[in-house]
Motif scaffolding. Structure first.
Motif, PDB file in Angstrom:
ATOM      1  N   GLY A 275       0.814  -1.202   0.000  1.00  0.00           N
ATOM      2  CA  GLY A 275       0.000   0.000   0.000  1.00  0.00           C
ATOM      3  C   GLY A 275       0.851   1.256   0.000  1.00  0.00           C
ATOM      4  N   ARG A 276       0.194   2.356  -0.240  1.00  0.00           N
ATOM      5  CA  ARG A 276       0.890   3.620  -0.333  1.00  0.00           C
ATOM      6  C   ARG A 276       1.471   4.008   1.024  1.00  0.00           C
ATOM      7  N   VAL A 277       2.731   4.344   0.993  1.00  0.00           N
ATOM      8  CA  VAL A 277       3.430   4.638   2.235  1.00  0.00           C
ATOM      9  C   VAL A 277       4.099   5.996   2.102  1.00  0.00           C
ATOM     10  N   LYS A 278       3.946   6.772   3.156  1.00  0.00           N
ATOM     11  CA  LYS A 278       4.556   8.093   3.137  1.00  0.00           C
ATOM     12  C   LYS A 278       5.844   8.033   3.935  1.00  0.00           C
TER      13      LYS A 278
ATOM     14  N   THR B   4      -0.924  12.208   8.130  1.00  0.00           N
ATOM     15  CA  THR B   4      -0.193  12.424   6.887  1.00  0.00           C
ATOM     16  C   THR B   4      -0.528  13.762   6.252  1.00  0.00           C
ATOM     17  N   GLY B   5      -1.632  14.362   6.626  1.00  0.00           N
ATOM     18  CA  GLY B   5      -2.003  15.626   6.016  1.00  0.00           C
ATOM     19  C   GLY B   5      -2.566  15.479   4.631  1.00  0.00           C
ATOM     20  N   GLU B   6      -2.760  14.257   4.193  1.00  0.00           N
ATOM     21  CA  GLU B   6      -3.317  14.046   2.858  1.00  0.00           C
ATOM     22  C   GLU B   6      -4.764  13.639   2.983  1.00  0.00           C
ATOM     23  N   LYS B   7      -5.430  13.772   1.839  1.00  0.00           N
ATOM     24  CA  LYS B   7      -6.855  13.443   1.851  1.00  0.00           C
ATOM     25  C   LYS B   7      -7.045  11.942   2.015  1.00  0.00           C
ATOM     26  N   PRO B   9      -8.995   8.790   1.061  1.00  0.00           N
ATOM     27  CA  PRO B   9      -9.902   8.388  -0.014  1.00  0.00           C
ATOM     28  C   PRO B   9     -11.114   7.647   0.535  1.00  0.00           C
ATOM     29  N   PRO B 145      -6.087   4.713   2.672  1.00  0.00           N
ATOM     30  CA  PRO B 145      -5.297   5.895   3.028  1.00  0.00           C
ATOM     31  C   PRO B 145      -3.804   5.610   3.078  1.00  0.00           C
ATOM     32  N   VAL B 146      -3.049   6.701   2.976  1.00  0.00           N
ATOM     33  CA  VAL B 146      -1.593   6.611   3.041  1.00  0.00           C
ATOM     34  C   VAL B 146      -1.171   6.296   4.470  1.00  0.00           C
TER      35      VAL B 146
END
Lengths: 415, 344
Positions: A275-278, B4-7, B9, B145-146
């Motif tokens: 999955g997407r990882v920051k 994360t500060g991102e939207k 989904p 989500p991230v």
């Protein structure tokens, strides 16, 4: 009695303590000799408290009285009467004056009886014994042959204690000798025995564990073989075709549904994604093109697509790029129609807001004007009203009965 | 999200057309899968079109649509990004519901607490060189989500969605598991004592020491998976403290599906077809029609799909005959017979 109550009590107690004279006796003598006065007693002022020294002197005087008048004189009383006039110079003589009951500590050898645990019979027996003992003790006390001074008693006690102590030491030495020999012999024997047994146990344990593990491995190997045989029969064809990569995939499948999470030991398969990882906070691109520019770009793109030569390539490339970026959440502005709509909306919004502002501005000015008008009119009205009032006031003066008011001039005068 | 500060989904899982009971259940299972960022009790009536949902999605912040539809051939699942995003159409070869999985397993455990956090995603076998596969990976990666690696709480990662792509059959296996960790190197009795709140039953034991020794030294399955052992960076539930070795175990929950990517479209159920499993050229007529009337497709419920499917059926049949050697429809793979849990 001349003496006040408080002094009498104190004196009596101190006398008893010092000379072993019973309280009852003292009370008797005092009552009979009420009139006699010694030097100390007479000079006492009733109510006055004495110092200890004075108390002592009083006590001695009383004791003299008592001893002189007692029927059966105890050795203490006799000794007191025969006492030397000079005070005793030696400490030992002082000590002798004090009865051993008060001077020496209580004999530890005598055990205190625990009365509550005793039966009635035992209690009766104890009481009898104590009575006999006390009788005997009294007779001994008054027996002049058995008279022992305090110092002598002290000496006797010390001798006894020493003898006892010696005896104990001897016993201890004997014991120590015995124990020492015994310990030396026993210790090594016990140690070796224990060590042997624990080692044995440990070895046995290890063997057991290994045996169990071996069994398990064998069983597991057998099961796995069976499973692979079946699987191979089914997928013989496809297995021949597949490459190494697919083989790896399939093995992952066969395992009971557990996909290995990336651990330190196992390297992650190259085609596995997560999955997407920051990881690092990436700065947002601040270069946001204006919508007009975007529109230009979009229209240009449309043109290129319609261009027959490279149109398809451009179209496909763009569509894939757009799809990928849209899937990852970025906005792609490639539809000129939508862009135009949005521009139009923006424009309309601006116009509308400008108009609103203008209206508001105008209406405010208008309102201000109106307000000023009303204000001015009100002021004017007030002034006019005032004027009218003054006129009316003036006219009132002339409204005398029989008159019509101010002279208005002749009727046929030209106005 | 705060971290994360991102939207974040959000998604809608909806069904198009009249769905049979099984598919409705599948829809509900998919909604559970997408929790917490989805509308679990979304009410859809027959009159609602996709357009309505798209209009509502904007203000609510919904970014993804998962649409289930039913045809004679097979059920189809579309995963799309709203409002202009690409649409991927998957053909559902087989599926089984969470209830079926529950019946098949000895100890099915899906406590409601695990649905309070979004699942992790693992994709295997998707070759990034192929554009459509890359799109699939990106799409699935962005539905959830991230995760901020530094700030994420390990104990909140309780579910995982696995997608495995098979190159030969071109089939995607869709699996949903719950994650649990077990301390390693302790006997079963002690492990259970540590991990659970229940007081152990010592009725059958003669001596307290047996509690430790009876089940053997070490767990039974310990020797199995060396690769599933991890040193935890954070505490994970009871009995799994940080910096200790733990074995990661997966328990299946939720629906299983076997999907095949059939189509990728540019727009939301509209637009040009970028990829088609059975060739864009063969299905170009329908594609062109769609391109001309993109709006219509959004308004139309089912008819467009069905027509499309008839064309595909021939290709499908040929393909099936080639590969399997049987006539299609005769084998096990029949939609109506799908109650058997596929074994792997």
């Amino acid at each position: 009695m001349g003496m006040p109550h408080t002094i009498r009590k104190k004196v009596l107690y101190s006398a008893e303590l010092r000379f072993g004279v019973s309280l009852g006796l003292l009370v008797e003598t005092l009552s009979t000799f009420s009139s006699t006065s010694t030097t100390g007693l007479e000079t006492r002022i009733p109510g006055q408290t004495c110092s200890p020294q004075e108390m002592g002197c009083l006590a001695i005087d009383l004791a003299e009285i008592v001893c002189a008048n007692s029927r059966c004189k105890s050795p203490y009383q006799l000794a007191f009467l025969d006492r030397p006039i000079a005070p005793p110079a030696d400490f030992d003589e002082l000590v002798d004056l004090i009865p051993p009951k008060f001077y020496l500590p209580a004999d530890d050898n005598v055990e205190k009886q625990w009365v509550f645990g005793m039966t009635k019979r035992e209690k009766r027996e104890a009481r009898r014994l104590t009575k006999e003992h006390s009788k005997k003790a009294r007779r001994d006390r008054l027996d002049p042959e058995k008279f022992v001074t305090t110092l002598q008693v002290l000496q006797q006690r010390n001798e006894v204690a020493e003898a006892h102590a010696e005896k104990e030491e001897e016993d201890e030495e004997a014991k120590a000798e015995e124990n020492g020999k015994g310990d030396a012999e026993q210790a090594p024997v016990a140690g070796t025995e224990r060590v042997k047994s624990s080692q044995e146990l440990r070895e046995r344990l290890h063997k057991r564990i290994e045996a169990i593990r071996a069994e398990r491995r064998i069983n597991k190997a057998r099961d796995w073989q069976e499973r692979t045989k079946d699987a191979s029969k089914k997928r013989k064809k496809s297995e021949n075709k597949t490459t190494q990569a697919n083989k790896r995939q399939k093995q992952g499948h066969k395992e009971t549904g557990i996909v290995p999470v990336s651990s330190e030991k196992v390297p992650v398969a190259s085609d596995m994604e997560f999955g997407r990882v920051k990881i690092d906070s990436q700065k947002r691109t601040l270069n946001r093109k204006s919508k007009e520019k975007l529109l230009e770009q979009a229209t240009k793109l449309q043109k290129d697509i319609q261009d027959t030569e490279k149109g398809k390539d451009v179209a496909s490339k763009h569509s894939w790029d757009a799809a990928l970026s849209r899937a990852s959440g970025q906005k792609v502005f490639d539809n000129p129609k939508l862009l135009k709509q949005s521009l139009k909306r923006e424009h309309q919004r601006r116009e509308k807001s400008a108009k609103k502002w203008q209206d508001r501005h105008d209406s405010e000015a208008q309102r201000a004007q109106e307000k000023q008008q009303t204000r001015a009119s009100h002021i004017k009205e007030r002034i006019d009203a005032r004027k009218q009032r003054l006129i009316a006031k003036r006219e009132k003066k002339l409204m005398r009965p029989g008159f019509e008011g101010r002279k208005a001039g002749f009727l046929n005068e030209a106005k | 999200s705060h971290e994360t500060g991102e939207k974040i989904p959000r998604s809608f899982v909806i069904g198009r057309g009249k769905l049979p009971v099984l598919l409705r259940n599948l829809e509900q299972d998919l909604r559970k899968l997408m929790l917490p960022h989805t509308a679990l009790h979304l009410k859809e009536s027959g009159k609602n079109t996709l357009k309505d949902f798209v209009h509502v999605a904007g203000p609510l912040g919904v970014s993804h649509f998962v649409i289930l539809s039913n045809t004679k051939n097979a059920p189809y699942m579309k995963v799309a990004r709203s409002p202009h995003g690409p649409t991927m159409t998957f053909k559902v070869h087989d599926f089984c519901l969470a209830a079926d999985v529950a019946r098949a397993l000895l100890r099915y455990r899906a406590p409601p607490s695990i649905f309070k956090n979004p699942p992790l995603v693992v994709l295997n076998g998707f070759n990034p060189a192929e554009a459509h596969l890359k799109l699939v990976t990106i799409m699935f990666q962005n539905i959830f989500p991230v995760i901020d690696v530094k700030k994420v709480k390990l104990s909140l990662c309780q579910r995982v969605l696995l997608l495995n792509y098979d190159k030969d059959t071109k089939v995607i296996d869709f699996r949903h598991y719950a994650i649990s960790a077990q301390p390693v190197g302790v006997s079963r009795g002690i492990r259970k004592l540590v991990q659970r709140t229940k007081i152990p039953d010592l009725r059958t034991l003669n001596d307290v020491s047996e509690f430790v020794t009876k089940s053997g030294y070490g767990s039974e399955s310990e020797a199995e998976n060396e690769s599933s052992r991890v040193t935890l960076p954070q505490d994970y539930g009871r009995g799994n403290p940080a910096s200790q070795q733990s074995a990661v175990k997966l328990h299946e929950i939720g629906p299983r599906m076997t999907l095949q990517l059939v189509k990728v479209e540019e727009g939301l159920c509209s637009g040009a077809v970028m990829f088609h499993e059975y060739g864009i050229e063969e299905n170009k007529k329908k594609n062109k029609k769609k391109k001309e009337e993109p709006v219509d497709d959004m308004d139309v419920d089912m008819d467009g799909e069905e027509q499309h499917e008839e064309e595909e059926e021939d290709d499908d049949a040929d393909y099936y005959r080639q590969e399997v050697g049987e006539e299609p429809g005769e084998g096990k793979r029949n939609f109506t017979l799908l109650r058997q849990v596929p074994c792997f």
